[in-house]
Write an enzyme that holds these catalytic residues in place. Structure first.
Site, PDB file in Angstrom:
ATOM      1  N   SER A  92       1.088  -0.634  -0.199  1.00 56.89           N
ATOM      2  CA  SER A  92       0.158  -0.012  -0.225  1.00 56.89           C
ATOM      3  C   SER A  92       0.701   1.705  -0.028  1.00 56.89           C
ATOM      4  O   SER A  92       0.453   2.566  -0.847  1.00 56.89           O
ATOM      5  CB  SER A  92      -1.141   0.204   1.318  1.00 56.89           C
ATOM      6  OG  SER A  92      -0.175   0.458   2.694  1.00 56.89           O
ATOM      7  N   LYS A 163       0.982   4.940   6.869  1.00 62.48           N
ATOM      8  CA  LYS A 163      -0.098   5.897   5.838  1.00 62.48           C
ATOM      9  C   LYS A 163       0.922   7.272   5.821  1.00 62.48           C
ATOM     10  O   LYS A 163       1.540   7.557   6.471  1.00 62.48           O
ATOM     11  CB  LYS A 163      -1.155   5.691   6.326  1.00 62.48           C
ATOM     12  CG  LYS A 163      -2.104   4.915   6.233  1.00 62.48           C
ATOM     13  CD  LYS A 163      -2.255   3.565   4.758  1.00 62.48           C
ATOM     14  CE  LYS A 163      -2.938   2.682   4.686  1.00 62.48           C
ATOM     15  NZ  LYS A 163      -2.541   1.692   4.132  1.00 62.48           N
TER      16      LYS A 163
END
Length: 284
Positions: A92, A163
């Protein structure tokens, strides 16, 4: 008299012979004993050597175990308070972070008054924002897993995420403008860290980040489950600042990937949010 004389003559010789015999026997016994002594001595020396070796070996193993235990405790304390290794389990965050990378998370980055900034790559606990709190399983297995994860030897908990911070408290984050770019506080952001071929977002959104919250997104936008996927959940996909574990500062493994996590100037032109907040039309 002759007989007596003969006896007298014979007696000394007999005594002499018997003395000689006794002395010879005694000598034989002594020489026999002395012949056996080196073997007994050697055997005794071997036993002593083995005993001392065993005596030395036992403390040596104890010392090794104590040193090993102390090292593990030190690493766990270091991991808990200062720097934690973190294994990247998914793609990701590609191309910035790859599957199998072991990053070092700086836990002191936000401990002394600093807060996460736009562009920072952070690790956070997504409980309550990205995932619902789940009951723990076997406590022993959980403890062993947590210890291994703290040393970067196992995948992180399912509640831990990595993230990039795109919006901080007060920011208005919109996707996308007429040129397909993400904007923050009305300024288009050139996101060069995004995976080549990915759009900034295939999901349109227009949100205002509440104070003490973060809007976070993965660099591989088409493969990242991030704040966009939790817009309808309690909290609207925003991560509380106090849930941030730390900032990902270094890639430690594989050896060929050893480097600092690349920074970005994408948000340099973004102004601070207006003091009175953003006007109507934004939702969060």
């Amino acid at each position: 008299m002759d007989t007596e004389a003969q006896h007298t003559e014979r007696d000394p010789s007999s005594d002499t012979d018997s003395s000689g015999t006794e002395e010879g026997s005694r000598s034989a016994r002594v020489s026999g004993d002395s012949g056996r002594a080196p073997e007994d001595s050697a055997r005794g020396s071997d036993d002593s050597a083995r005993g001392s070796e065993e005596t030395e070996r036992t403390p040596s193993w104890r010392r090794t175990a104590l040193v090993g235990g102390a090292c593990v405790v030190f690493l766990l304390l270091l991991s808990h308070f200062v720097i934690q290794p973190f294994l990247i389990p998914s793609g990701s965050m590609e191309p910035t972070l790859r599957v199998g990378d072991r990053i070092l998370v700086n836990k002191l980055a936000y401990r002394f008054g600093s807060e996460p900034a736009r562009g920072d790559v952070v690790v956070f606990d997504g409980t309550g924002s990205f995932v619902r709190e789940q009951p723990r399983g076997n406590p022993v297995t959980g403890l062993l897993h947590d210890g291994a994860a703290a040393l970067g030897l196992a995948e992180p908990d399912e509640t831990d995420f990595v993230k990039r911070v795109v919006g901080v408290g007060g920011d208005r984050v919109v996707c996308c403008d007429k040129d397909g770019r993400l904007t923050v506080n009305g300024v288009p952001v050139q996101e060069r860290y995004v995976m080549l071929g990915d759009r900034p977002s295939s999901v349109p959104f227009d949100i205002v980040v509440p104070q003490d919250r973060l809007w976070v997104m993965g660099d591989h936008r088409s493969q990242s489950s991030d704040s966009r996927d939790h817009l309808g959940n309690p909290g609207g996909g925003m991560v509380p600042v106090d849930k941030v574990v730390g900032r990902a500062d270094w890639i430690a493994w594989p050896f060929g990937r050893w480097s600092t996590v690349p920074g970005t100037d994408a948000f340099d032109a973004v102004p601070a949010p207006p003091a009175g907040g953003h006007g109507a039309g934004a939702h969060g």
